[in-house]
Design a protein around this motif. Structure first.
Motif, short mmCIF file in Angstrom:
data_model
loop_
_atom_site.label_atom_id
_atom_site.label_comp_id
_atom_site.label_asym_id
_atom_site.label_seq_id
_atom_site.Cartn_x
_atom_site.Cartn_y
_atom_site.Cartn_z
N ALA A 155 0.84 -1.20 0.00
CA ALA A 155 0.00 0.00 0.00
C ALA A 155 0.88 1.25 0.00
O ALA A 155 2.03 1.22 0.42
CB ALA A 155 -0.91 0.00 1.22
N HIS A 203 0.81 8.43 -4.58
CA HIS A 203 0.13 7.55 -5.53
C HIS A 203 1.15 6.81 -6.40
O HIS A 203 2.34 7.10 -6.36
CB HIS A 203 -0.81 8.38 -6.39
CG HIS A 203 -1.71 9.28 -5.58
ND1 HIS A 203 -2.66 8.79 -4.72
CD2 HIS A 203 -1.76 10.62 -5.46
CE1 HIS A 203 -3.27 9.80 -4.12
NE2 HIS A 203 -2.73 10.92 -4.55
N GLU A 204 0.67 5.89 -7.21
CA GLU A 204 1.55 5.06 -8.04
C GLU A 204 2.42 5.90 -8.97
O GLU A 204 3.53 5.51 -9.33
CB GLU A 204 0.72 4.07 -8.87
CG GLU A 204 0.24 2.84 -8.10
CD GLU A 204 -1.02 3.10 -7.29
OE1 GLU A 204 -1.42 4.28 -7.16
OE2 GLU A 204 -1.60 2.14 -6.78
N VAL A 218 -6.79 0.50 -2.12
CA VAL A 218 -6.38 -0.78 -1.54
C VAL A 218 -5.95 -0.53 -0.10
O VAL A 218 -5.01 0.22 0.14
CB VAL A 218 -5.20 -1.40 -2.33
CG1 VAL A 218 -4.75 -2.70 -1.66
CG2 VAL A 218 -5.62 -1.66 -3.77
N PRO A 219 -6.64 -1.14 0.87
CA PRO A 219 -6.27 -0.90 2.27
C PRO A 219 -4.90 -1.49 2.59
O PRO A 219 -4.45 -2.42 1.91
CB PRO A 219 -7.37 -1.63 3.06
CG PRO A 219 -8.36 -2.10 2.08
CD PRO A 219 -7.75 -2.09 0.74
N VAL A 220 -4.27 -0.95 3.63
CA VAL A 220 -2.99 -1.51 4.07
C VAL A 220 -3.22 -2.91 4.62
O VAL A 220 -4.34 -3.29 4.94
CB VAL A 220 -2.33 -0.64 5.16
CG1 VAL A 220 -1.98 0.73 4.62
CG2 VAL A 220 -3.22 -0.52 6.38
N LYS A 221 -2.12 -3.65 4.72
CA LYS A 221 -2.25 -5.01 5.24
C LYS A 221 -2.01 -5.04 6.75
O LYS A 221 -1.30 -4.18 7.28
CB LYS A 221 -1.25 -5.91 4.52
CG LYS A 221 -1.65 -6.14 3.07
CD LYS A 221 -0.70 -7.04 2.35
CE LYS A 221 -1.20 -7.23 0.92
NZ LYS A 221 -0.24 -7.92 0.07
N LYS A 224 -0.99 6.38 -12.10
CA LYS A 224 -2.18 6.72 -11.32
C LYS A 224 -1.84 7.86 -10.38
O LYS A 224 -0.92 7.73 -9.57
CB LYS A 224 -2.65 5.50 -10.51
CG LYS A 224 -3.22 4.40 -11.38
CD LYS A 224 -3.53 3.18 -10.57
CE LYS A 224 -3.92 2.02 -11.48
NZ LYS A 224 -3.92 0.73 -10.78
N GLU A 282 -4.20 9.23 -8.41
CA GLU A 282 -5.20 9.26 -7.34
C GLU A 282 -5.10 7.98 -6.52
O GLU A 282 -4.39 7.05 -6.91
CB GLU A 282 -6.61 9.40 -7.95
CG GLU A 282 -6.80 10.76 -8.58
CD GLU A 282 -8.17 10.91 -9.21
OE1 GLU A 282 -8.84 9.88 -9.42
OE2 GLU A 282 -8.55 12.05 -9.50
N SER A 283 -5.83 7.95 -5.41
CA SER A 283 -5.72 6.81 -4.49
C SER A 283 -6.02 5.49 -5.15
O SER A 283 -6.86 5.39 -6.04
CB SER A 283 -6.69 6.99 -3.31
OG SER A 283 -6.33 8.12 -2.58
N SER A 284 -5.33 4.45 -4.69
CA SER A 284 -5.45 3.14 -5.31
C SER A 284 -6.60 2.30 -4.76
O SER A 284 -6.89 1.25 -5.29
CB SER A 284 -4.15 2.37 -5.13
OG SER A 284 -3.86 2.26 -3.75
N GLY A 303 -9.22 9.30 7.08
CA GLY A 303 -7.79 9.14 6.81
C GLY A 303 -6.95 9.27 8.06
O GLY A 303 -5.93 8.62 8.21
#
Lengths: 270, 236
Positions: free
Chosen positions: A59, A65-66, B36-39, B30, B32-34, B218
């Motif tokens: 994450a 961001h990516e 996908v929550p953290v693990k 990308k 913007e936010s992906s 957040g």
């Protein structure tokens, strides 16, 4: 005007335009054909600070961001090839320090860049590795972009939004003020991304090389180096501070043809 | 081999812009936010996506991609009948008024996902589920009858209030809150709050255009409590 100046101005205006467009878009306007990405999204250092979280958790840290990872990869590739040209050619914060430095040169003349002793300059240069370590550790521990609270680059393009921490604005003003007496003070003493990219100077493919046989020891290369490197005593410039600006080369400051050049290849390294 | 200034200029432009162009074509670019929550960091469930990191900007479809639960199921238990895949969690708070200390919002979804998947989740105290969700968890064998008794129940009448109450009645009887689900940080400034006051309540924010609720999520701040504090500050 030299190629580098055009590239610096171009990138400065480009980043400024994107930052403004981001603000306009949030306010419900904006220019459709121009990127409205946040400043964090187009900063390659974001890729460095989120790398640990990305590898361990898959994450990104907040606000990154990516696209930052992509830029980090591209800049790293460029740096392995020709050194940290990002710092010398692209980074708007580096550019504005240089531009302010031109005023400093006019004010202080020959005393410009000589107010800090060489030894102190070298020692202070190690500070940026401390900053790099601090940023990486606190970011990994907090999952937050802690650096943005002191980041003068962010302050430079967001000061008008009221979203910038006062500490970052103070640091930006201090950096611009110091630029009047020493060239690129942030890059020399504090920039964590410059510290990271500077490591590639140790193994970059194309290196600044001085031909001792033709060198007349005029030290022009030393006096124009924005990072305070003594090119005149080097064979190959492997100094961590080199930003591949090419100011020292025979194409620019060096008065003797083919004496200071950017050379690569196994044959040249031998 | 020798490179000059012109070569560097070309390399810089080609590598950076060319690289961005190629990465965009490959779907890697990308900004913007992906979603996908953290693990989860440690323990029995280390490596699993953390329900506590589900954000208000996620859709039920985003959750379906990460957790073994369908958007359709989420739509069913949260009474979202139209196009649940693209339904953003932050809209729940707009749909359903808070009921006492409970709020039908992102934290309720986090809680439901955690109960459904068996993943750990530390309650914030504002989660609540509709009876239909609790029945669903029991039916699926995710919770026992005893556990079901411990889950805060949201009164399903709030759905009826939302769906059936005439607008005029709502306007007459309900004092419009200053801070709502669609309130942005910029709105707080417009209400006369200082940056220090805002940060002290909701934490650091990235831009004034962000929704207050997203900033709270957040920064792991309870939105329901934050909006009351902000309301008090605004009314000073």
């Amino acid at each position: 005007m030299k190629n580098r100046r055009w590239i610096q101005i171009g990138f400065f205006l480009f980043i400024a335009a994107i930052a403004v467009n981001h603000g306009l878009t949030e306010a419900g306007g904006g220019i459709a054909w121009l990127s409205n990405a946040s400043l964090h999204a187009i900063c390659p250092f974001g890729g460095v600070v989120t790398l640990y979280t990305y590898i361990t958790d898959g994450a990104m840290i907040k606000k990154i961001h990516e696209s930052s990872l992509v830029l980090m990869g591209l800049v790293l590739f460029l740096s392995v090839l020709v050194g940290p040209a990002f710092c010398g050619w692209v980074c708007p914060l580096g550019s504005i320090q240089e531009w302010v430095g031109k005023i400093g040169r006019k004010i202080f003349g020959k005393r410009y860049n000589r107010l800090i002793p060489k030894k102190a300059d070298r020692l202070l240069g190690l500070l940026r590795y401390g900053v790099l370590a601090w940023v990486l550790i606190v970011t990994a521990l907090s999952f937050d972009l802690v650096f943005s609270t002191v980041d003068p680059y962010y302050a430079l393009f967001q000061f008008w939004t009221g979203e910038v921490a006062i500490s970052a604005i103070i640091i930006l003003l201090a950096v611009l003020g110091l630029s009047l007496i020493v060239e690129r003070p942030w890059c020399r003493y504090a920039c964590p991304y410059g510290a990271f990219l500077g490591i590639t100077n140790k193994f970059r493919i194309f290196t600044i090389r001085r031909n001792a046989k033709t060198c007349v020891d005029c030290k022009q290369c030393d006096s124009v180096c924005p990072m305070g490197i003594e090119v005149s005593t080097s064979g190959k410039v492997r100094d961590l501070r080199c930003i591949s600006c090419m100011e020292c080369t025979s194409e620019a400051a060096c008065p003797i043809p083919e004496t200071v050049q950017l050379l690569g290849g196994i044959k040249d390294e031998a | 081999m020798k490179l000059n200034q012109k070569s560097i200029a070309i390399l810089v432009v080609v590598i950076l812009f060319g690289g961005v162009f190629v990465s965009d074509a490959l779907g890697l670019w990308k900004t913007e936010s992906s979603k996908v929550p953290v693990k989860i960091q440690s323990g029995e469930f280390a490596g699993e996506a953390d329900p506590a990191d589900i954000r208000g900007s996620y859709t039920f479809g985003d959750i379906e991609k990460v957790f073994p639960i369908t958007a359709e199921t989420l739509g069913e238990v949260f009474w979202v009948t139209e196009n649940p895949e693209s339904f953003q969690l932050k809209r729940l708070e707009e749909m359903y008024p808070s009921e006492g200390e409970f709020e039908m919002g992102t934290s309720s979804v986090r809680y439901f996902v955690a109960r459904y998947t068996g993943l750990p989740y530390e309650q914030t105290g504002e989660e609540g589920l509709f009876p239909v969700a609790i029945e669903f968890l029991k039916r699926e064998g995710k919770i026992s009858e005893e556990e079901a008794q411990t889950i805060p129940v949201m009164n399903p009448e709030i759905i009826l209030q939302y769906e059936d109450a005439p607008e005029e009645t709502v306007v007459e009887e309900h004092v419009e809150p200053l801070v709502k689900g669609n309130t942005t940080v910029a709105d707080l400034f417009a209400l006369g709050l200082s940056e220090e006051e805002i940060i002290s309540v909701i934490g650091e924010f990235e831009s004034k255009g962000e929704l207050v609720r997203d900033v709270c999520n957040g920064n792991e701040v309870a939105f329901s409590a934050a909006k009351l504090t902000l309301q008090e500050l605004a009314e000073k």
